[in-house]
Design a protein around this motif. Structure first.
Motif, PDB file in Angstrom:
ATOM      1  N   THR A 117       0.881  -1.438   0.016  1.00  5.08           N
ATOM      2  CA  THR A 117      -0.551   0.350  -0.183  1.00  5.08           C
ATOM      3  C   THR A 117       0.913   1.116  -0.003  1.00  5.08           C
ATOM      4  OG1 THR A 117       0.005   0.579   2.080  1.00  5.08           O
ATOM      5  CG2 THR A 117      -1.455  -1.652   1.448  1.00  5.08           C
ATOM      6  N   GLN A 118      -0.043   2.760   0.108  1.00  6.00           N
ATOM      7  CA  GLN A 118       0.774   3.948  -0.201  1.00  6.00           C
ATOM      8  C   GLN A 118       1.857   3.885   1.471  1.00  6.00           C
ATOM      9  OE1 GLN A 118      -1.419   6.375  -1.692  1.00  6.00           O
ATOM     10  NE2 GLN A 118      -1.887   6.022  -3.838  1.00  6.00           N
ATOM     11  N   ASN A 141      -5.977   3.649   6.871  1.00  4.12           N
ATOM     12  CA  ASN A 141      -5.476   4.556   5.648  1.00  4.12           C
ATOM     13  C   ASN A 141      -6.238   5.748   6.549  1.00  4.12           C
ATOM     14  OD1 ASN A 141      -4.232   2.999   4.235  1.00  4.12           O
ATOM     15  ND2 ASN A 141      -6.026   2.673   2.932  1.00  4.12           N
ATOM     16  N   THR A 146      -8.357  -8.079  -2.417  1.00  8.40           N
ATOM     17  CA  THR A 146      -8.185  -6.998  -1.825  1.00  8.40           C
ATOM     18  C   THR A 146     -10.064  -6.472  -2.201  1.00  8.40           C
ATOM     19  OG1 THR A 146      -7.316  -6.076  -3.605  1.00  8.40           O
ATOM     20  CG2 THR A 146      -5.857  -6.515  -2.400  1.00  8.40           C
ATOM     21  N   LEU A 193      -8.114  -2.261   5.065  1.00  7.64           N
ATOM     22  CA  LEU A 193      -7.237  -1.873   4.249  1.00  7.64           C
ATOM     23  C   LEU A 193      -7.660  -0.138   4.354  1.00  7.64           C
ATOM     24  CD1 LEU A 193      -6.478  -3.661   1.131  1.00  7.64           C
ATOM     25  CD2 LEU A 193      -5.415  -3.916   3.368  1.00  7.64           C
ATOM     26  N   GLN A 194      -9.289   0.050   3.948  1.00  9.58           N
ATOM     27  CA  GLN A 194     -10.062   1.167   4.287  1.00  9.58           C
ATOM     28  C   GLN A 194      -9.205   1.800   5.905  1.00  9.58           C
ATOM     29  OE1 GLN A 194     -10.793   3.567   1.895  1.00  9.58           O
ATOM     30  NE2 GLN A 194     -11.076   5.218   3.113  1.00  9.58           N
TER      31      GLN A 194
END
Length: 504
Positions: free
Chosen positions: A253-254, A466, A453, A462-463
């Protein structure tokens, strides 16, 4: 006769009439206390029931197993008296078990065992003890080495009364189900020609049970639907080597590398699989973890402790309690279960070396994917990590609510599971009998593979990492609403909820 109405906790993967998990006590003969004559159990001593020590009754069997040196000739009554004595000695709520159940009113030792439990309820009104069950000893021992008899799929349901619905949640690679082309998300329609959704009557129900939960290597035909297409699978059940850890992967991920794994059961063979997976994550330099235990009903508490250590590492756990076991007032207390920094070395095929230093990620927070099927030792991981101030965020559904554990006890070919202890973490907390609520609620997305994903629960996890928001972006939210069956929030696995085992 088996009736397709509720999950029985008394046998492996079987549908039966309610009794093990009901909220009210079954009718009993209240003519007197005790078990009468036979081996010394029963009688009335000034109003208090007296039971012979279970050690004097153990392994006195109605049908001794051929070639088994522990079984001694005995009777059904011997087995029943052993059950009653063992419950009185070791059951966490022994003083809440009614003394009005008479052994002579039950045709088997397991049927007698089924009623010997508390009938109290939790604050929400559900039964306090939903976890009273048995395995055959052979089945239990095989399952700890990762072997289960069946087709190799895990099925979830939202109703066992017509109209019923059951969907495949997971397929074991290389199993009869996999070879027949079945996939996660396939919806069951017929079993050996009988309509699964609407069938009624004892004859039809017997066909459904025989086909869904075979105990012999006999061919059965199951028909599923997938996106409007009918899929027929003719399969013969067999011994399936199950995989405790699946879909392990590193997601880039970023904001860093995220490890993901599906963890299905805390058994002997899971120890090596978990260690090797965490070693690979450590080597890859993951800085976050999504632990998917949505279908993990529990198992060995020591495995849960090992995994919790491998997540948190020594800085958070050295000298800390993973779980303190609390027993009844007849049982001697034990030292707390620590966070295991070294391997136990369970006696599995291809076992891990004993006392091996475990790899660790050293995380201060972790995300866990949960449903109502997340139970016992899986909940202990969450509670144990929270006890040492690791931030644990749950994505999915409320867990099953089992802060309790067993010491499995074999007798005459049956292994009995009655709640022997309650577990609390380093902060003394263990009051989650009504389950642990999710940080973000999400349904199980059967239209995507586990570990994808795009799968609803993983996408939300995952959201959330962040932006700490439980709302997915508009496009993904629309896609999720189309792909997730809203009834899935109530789905439970067609298997017993045993689970938090201590072998020490």
């Amino acid at each position: 006769m088996k009736v397709l109405q509720c999950l029985s906790l008394a046998s492996l993967l079987a549908l039966a009439a309610c009794g093990g998990g009901g909220s009210s006590a079954p009718a009993t003969n209240t003519a007197g206390n005790g078990n009468g004559t036979g081996t010394g159990n029963g009688g009335n001593n000034g109003g208090a029931t007296v039971f012979a020590p279970s050690a004097t009754l153990v392994n006195r069997c109605e049908k001794p197993r051929a070639g088994n040196s522990t079984d001694k000739p005995g009777s059904l009554r011997n087995e029943q008296d052993w059950v009653r004595s063992w419950i009185d000695e070791s059951y966490l709520w022994y003083n809440e078990v009614p003394n009005t159940y008479l052994a002579q009113n039950y045709s088997t030792a397991t049927a007698y065992f089924d009623v010997l439990k508390t009938y109290a309820t939790t604050p929400s009104g559900k039964p306090k003890d939903q976890f009273h069950f048995t395995y055959t000893t052979a089945e239990w021992e095989a399952s700890q080495s990762g072997v289960e008899f069946g087709y190799g799929f895990l099925m979830a349901n939202d109703s066992l009364r017509p109209p019923r619905k059951a969907v495949i949640a997971m397929v074991e690679p290389g199993s009869p189900a996999a070879l027949a082309g079945l996939q996660r998300g396939d919806v069951l329609q017929r079993v050996d020609g009988v309509d699964f959704v609407y069938a009624g009557g004892s004859a039809s129900v017997d066909v459904l049970n025989a086909g869904l939960f075979p105990d012999k290597k006999v061919s059965h035909t199951l028909v599923f639907s997938r996106n409007g297409t009918q899929i027929s699978a003719t399969m013969t059940a067999g011994d399936i080597n199950t995989t405790a850890v699946q879909n392990a992967k590193v997601i880039t991920t970023q904001t860093g590398k995220v490890g993901y794994l599906t963890f299905n059961t805390h058994n002997y063979v899971s120890e090596r699989q978990l260690i090797e997976t965490m070693q690979s994550f450590q080597t890859a330099g993951v800085s976050d973890l999504v632990l998917d235990v949505r279908y993990n009903g529990g198992g060995l508490l020591d495995v849960a402790s090992e995994l919790a250590y491998m997540i948190a590492g020594p800085q958070q756990t050295t000298g800390k309690t993973f779980e303190q076991t609390v027993f009844n007032d007849k049982t001697k207390s034990e030292a707390p279960v620590p966070f295991h920094a070294r391997s136990i070395g369970f006696a599995a095929p291809n076992p891990v070396q004993k006392n091996l230093a475990l790899p660790y990620l050293g995380l201060k927070k972790v995300t866990v994917l949960t449903t109502a099927n997340t139970c016992s030792a899986s909940e202990a991981i969450i509670n144990g990590l929270r006890g040492v101030d690791v931030e644990v965020n749950l994505i999915g559904g409320t867990t099953c609510g089992k802060p309790y554990g067993f010491y499995p006890q074999p007798n005459c070919g049956t292994t009995y599971f009655a709640v022997n202890f309650k577990g609390v973490n380093a902060k003394g907390f263990g009051d989650y009998a009504d389950g642990m609520a999710p940080t973000c609620a999400a349904s199980d997305d059967y239209q995507h593979a586990l570990g994808d994903t795009a799968e609803g629960m993983l996408a939300l996890a995952l959201q959330y990492r962040n932006n700490q928001s439980c709302a997915l972006p508009t496009g993904k939210a629309q896609l999720l609403s189309q792909s997730v069956d809203s009834s899935a929030t109530a789905m439970r696995l067609l298997r017993p909820q045993y689970r938090e085992i201590s072998v020490r």
